[in-house]
Scaffold this motif. Sequence first.
Motif, PDB file in Angstrom:
ATOM      1  N   THR A   7       0.817  -1.218   0.000  1.00 46.83           N
ATOM      2  CA  THR A   7       0.000   0.000   0.000  1.00 46.83           C
ATOM      3  C   THR A   7       0.846   1.261   0.000  1.00 46.83           C
ATOM      4  N   LEU A   8       2.181   1.121   0.084  1.00 46.45           N
ATOM      5  CA  LEU A   8       3.040   2.302   0.063  1.00 46.45           C
ATOM      6  C   LEU A   8       2.965   2.985  -1.303  1.00 46.45           C
ATOM      7  N   PRO A   9       3.193   4.303  -1.362  1.00 43.84           N
ATOM      8  CA  PRO A   9       3.113   5.029  -2.636  1.00 43.84           C
ATOM      9  C   PRO A   9       4.043   4.435  -3.694  1.00 43.84           C
ATOM     10  N   GLY A  10       3.517   4.216  -4.887  1.00 44.26           N
ATOM     11  CA  GLY A  10       4.313   3.753  -6.015  1.00 44.26           C
ATOM     12  C   GLY A  10       4.534   2.257  -6.067  1.00 44.26           C
ATOM     13  N   ALA A  11       4.063   1.504  -5.080  1.00 48.10           N
ATOM     14  CA  ALA A  11       4.347   0.075  -5.027  1.00 48.10           C
ATOM     15  C   ALA A  11       3.710  -0.658  -6.201  1.00 48.10           C
ATOM     16  N   VAL A  12       4.534  -1.439  -6.904  1.00 50.68           N
ATOM     17  CA  VAL A  12       4.070  -2.291  -8.002  1.00 50.68           C
ATOM     18  C   VAL A  12       4.321  -3.736  -7.593  1.00 50.68           C
ATOM     19  N   PRO A  13       3.288  -4.564  -7.517  1.00 51.94           N
ATOM     20  CA  PRO A  13       3.461  -5.927  -7.011  1.00 51.94           C
ATOM     21  C   PRO A  13       4.394  -6.767  -7.880  1.00 51.94           C
ATOM     22  N   ALA A  14       5.199  -7.591  -7.224  1.00 48.44           N
ATOM     23  CA  ALA A  14       6.036  -8.551  -7.930  1.00 48.44           C
ATOM     24  C   ALA A  14       5.192  -9.720  -8.402  1.00 48.44           C
ATOM     25  N   GLU A  15       5.723 -10.464  -9.349  1.00 42.97           N
ATOM     26  CA  GLU A  15       5.019 -11.622  -9.884  1.00 42.97           C
ATOM     27  C   GLU A  15       5.847 -12.884  -9.674  1.00 42.97           C
ATOM     28  N   GLY A  16       5.240 -14.023  -9.964  1.00 43.04           N
ATOM     29  CA  GLY A  16       5.946 -15.289  -9.873  1.00 43.04           C
ATOM     30  C   GLY A  16       6.233 -15.664  -8.438  1.00 43.04           C
ATOM     31  N   VAL A  17       7.411 -16.242  -8.196  1.00 39.28           N
ATOM     32  CA  VAL A  17       7.750 -16.735  -6.864  1.00 39.28           C
ATOM     33  C   VAL A  17       7.837 -15.607  -5.845  1.00 39.28           C
ATOM     34  N   ASP A  18       8.093 -14.385  -6.292  1.00 40.96           N
ATOM     35  CA  ASP A  18       8.196 -13.245  -5.378  1.00 40.96           C
ATOM     36  C   ASP A  18       6.881 -12.492  -5.210  1.00 40.96           C
ATOM     37  N   GLU A  19       5.812 -13.078  -5.665  1.00 43.13           N
ATOM     38  CA  GLU A  19       4.500 -12.473  -5.469  1.00 43.13           C
ATOM     39  C   GLU A  19       4.228 -12.272  -3.983  1.00 43.13           C
ATOM     40  N   GLY A  20       3.655 -11.123  -3.661  1.00 47.20           N
ATOM     41  CA  GLY A  20       3.333 -10.823  -2.266  1.00 47.20           C
ATOM     42  C   GLY A  20       4.086  -9.634  -1.726  1.00 47.20           C
ATOM     43  N   VAL A  21       5.189  -9.256  -2.397  1.00 49.46           N
ATOM     44  CA  VAL A  21       5.937  -8.053  -2.035  1.00 49.46           C
ATOM     45  C   VAL A  21       6.043  -7.169  -3.272  1.00 49.46           C
ATOM     46  N   ALA A  22       6.648  -6.000  -3.108  1.00 47.81           N
ATOM     47  CA  ALA A  22       6.744  -5.052  -4.213  1.00 47.81           C
ATOM     48  C   ALA A  22       7.913  -5.383  -5.137  1.00 47.81           C
ATOM     49  N   LEU A 171       5.742  -4.650  10.979  1.00 42.90           N
ATOM     50  CA  LEU A 171       6.351  -4.362   9.681  1.00 42.90           C
ATOM     51  C   LEU A 171       6.033  -2.961   9.178  1.00 42.90           C
ATOM     52  N   GLU A 172       4.785  -2.554   9.239  1.00 41.08           N
ATOM     53  CA  GLU A 172       4.412  -1.231   8.730  1.00 41.08           C
ATOM     54  C   GLU A 172       5.069  -0.127   9.546  1.00 41.08           C
ATOM     55  N   ALA A 173       5.077  -0.275  10.861  1.00 41.87           N
ATOM     56  CA  ALA A 173       5.685   0.758  11.704  1.00 41.87           C
ATOM     57  C   ALA A 173       7.181   0.852  11.437  1.00 41.87           C
ATOM     58  N   TYR A 174       7.836  -0.293  11.272  1.00 38.22           N
ATOM     59  CA  TYR A 174       9.275  -0.267  11.026  1.00 38.22           C
ATOM     60  C   TYR A 174       9.587   0.367   9.676  1.00 38.22           C
ATOM     61  N   ALA A 175       8.758   0.083   8.664  1.00 40.11           N
ATOM     62  CA  ALA A 175       8.976   0.667   7.345  1.00 40.11           C
ATOM     63  C   ALA A 175       8.951   2.186   7.396  1.00 40.11           C
ATOM     64  N   GLY A 176       8.167   2.740   8.311  1.00 44.11           N
ATOM     65  CA  GLY A 176       8.078   4.190   8.412  1.00 44.11           C
ATOM     66  C   GLY A 176       9.336   4.846   8.926  1.00 44.11           C
ATOM     67  N   GLN A 177      10.240   4.064   9.558  1.00 43.40           N
ATOM     68  CA  GLN A 177      11.443   4.666  10.125  1.00 43.40           C
ATOM     69  C   GLN A 177      12.736   4.128   9.504  1.00 43.40           C
ATOM     70  N   ALA A 178      12.618   3.144   8.606  1.00 46.06           N
ATOM     71  CA  ALA A 178      13.815   2.462   8.098  1.00 46.06           C
ATOM     72  C   ALA A 178      14.383   3.086   6.834  1.00 46.06           C
ATOM     73  N   GLY A 179      13.768   4.170   6.352  1.00 43.58           N
ATOM     74  CA  GLY A 179      14.289   4.808   5.150  1.00 43.58           C
ATOM     75  C   GLY A 179      13.475   4.435   3.932  1.00 43.58           C
ATOM     76  N   PRO A 180      13.916   4.851   2.755  1.00 47.06           N
ATOM     77  CA  PRO A 180      13.121   4.599   1.548  1.00 47.06           C
ATOM     78  C   PRO A 180      13.055   3.112   1.224  1.00 47.06           C
ATOM     79  N   PRO A 181      11.886   2.604   0.828  1.00 49.80           N
ATOM     80  CA  PRO A 181      11.769   1.195   0.474  1.00 49.80           C
ATOM     81  C   PRO A 181      12.364   0.917  -0.900  1.00 49.80           C
ATOM     82  N   ALA A 182      12.935  -0.262  -1.053  1.00 55.07           N
ATOM     83  CA  ALA A 182      13.413  -0.738  -2.353  1.00 55.07           C
ATOM     84  C   ALA A 182      12.729  -2.058  -2.653  1.00 55.07           C
ATOM     85  N   GLY A 183      12.369  -2.266  -3.896  1.00 60.93           N
ATOM     86  CA  GLY A 183      11.660  -3.472  -4.276  1.00 60.93           C
ATOM     87  C   GLY A 183      12.574  -4.659  -4.496  1.00 60.93           C
ATOM     88  N   ILE A 184      11.952  -5.804  -4.720  1.00 61.14           N
ATOM     89  CA  ILE A 184      12.698  -7.041  -4.904  1.00 61.14           C
ATOM     90  C   ILE A 184      13.546  -6.998  -6.173  1.00 61.14           C
TER      91      ILE A 184
END
Length: 321
Positions: A7-22, A171-184
């Motif tokens: 649900t984070l801004p810009g998140a595009v879901p991964a496909e295949g075996v990595d489905e479930g994360v960005a 997980l959501e709370a930690y993401a808010g303080q851990a810096g910019p997210p990077a996708g798989i």
Amino acid sequence: MKSPLLTLPGAVPAEGVDEGVAAHYGDLFREQRALADGTGFVDLSHRGVVTVTGEDRLAWLHLLLTQHVSDLPAGRATEALILSANGHIEHSLYLVDDGETVWAHVEPGTQEALIAYLESMKFFYKVEVADRTADIAVVHLPAGSIAEVPQGVVVRETPYGRDLFLARADLEAYAGQAGPPAGILAYEALRVEQHRPRLGFETDHRTIPHELGWIGSAVHLQKGCYRGQETVARVHNLGKPPRRLVFLHLDGSEVHLPVAGTELRLADDGPDGRKIGFITTSVRHHELGPVALALVKRNVAVDAPLVAGDTAAAQEVVVEP
């Protein structure tokens, strides 16, 4: 298991075996550069998490894994494989012991088969195996990161960064303080750059550890017996593996990357030449451009120009022929 971070801004879901994360959050190269600079984090909450507790846990795992873990110090990260009786790779585990529990993360969806095997091998040992995927999420912090690790969180410290076993509820709370997210995809690009094999990507039903350079990092040659050890010892002492992992620099003028499974041929043999290998993982790297990992026949000359489908490729040795 779908990550709440989708649900984070810009998140595009991964496909295949990595489905479930960005797959990414809108800017693949920016995310790669951030990880390379030691900032941000990667959501790996789709990976399986398995724990082993009990006073016999290390001695018992030592009998089953390719790695020497009987005296594994608390807090020291390691990785290990489980092989078939013929020495083919079945599971890869990324481990750390916290002094009371062995924590491992594994490829998405493989934890059930792994646990079934472990349960079948318990016998009289004082161990308990548990699937913690539902309540524990893996988060990766890149090498050089100064992001704070919450108190009580188990950490795997490696040369490539830190893997956190974080309560999924946090997980959501930690993401808010851990810096910019990077996708798989950014994480995978750096994995390919670092020549690190991945189960199900660089492996197939007949892969042995020698082909991927897993001898040493995941396979200890001076430990006691384990399933598949005979093959490991025989190939190490008497022969060579039939294939070897290579790193490929791909022609950057091509619009499309050759996908996993794309056949490799010698450039001099033309499009009708015999198959000498195949692409396992291909990525676009923020500095190197299009690159890939591939498996080729051991006797392919290390300086031979290759083609992946219609794309020219130059080799870089990972596993010596």
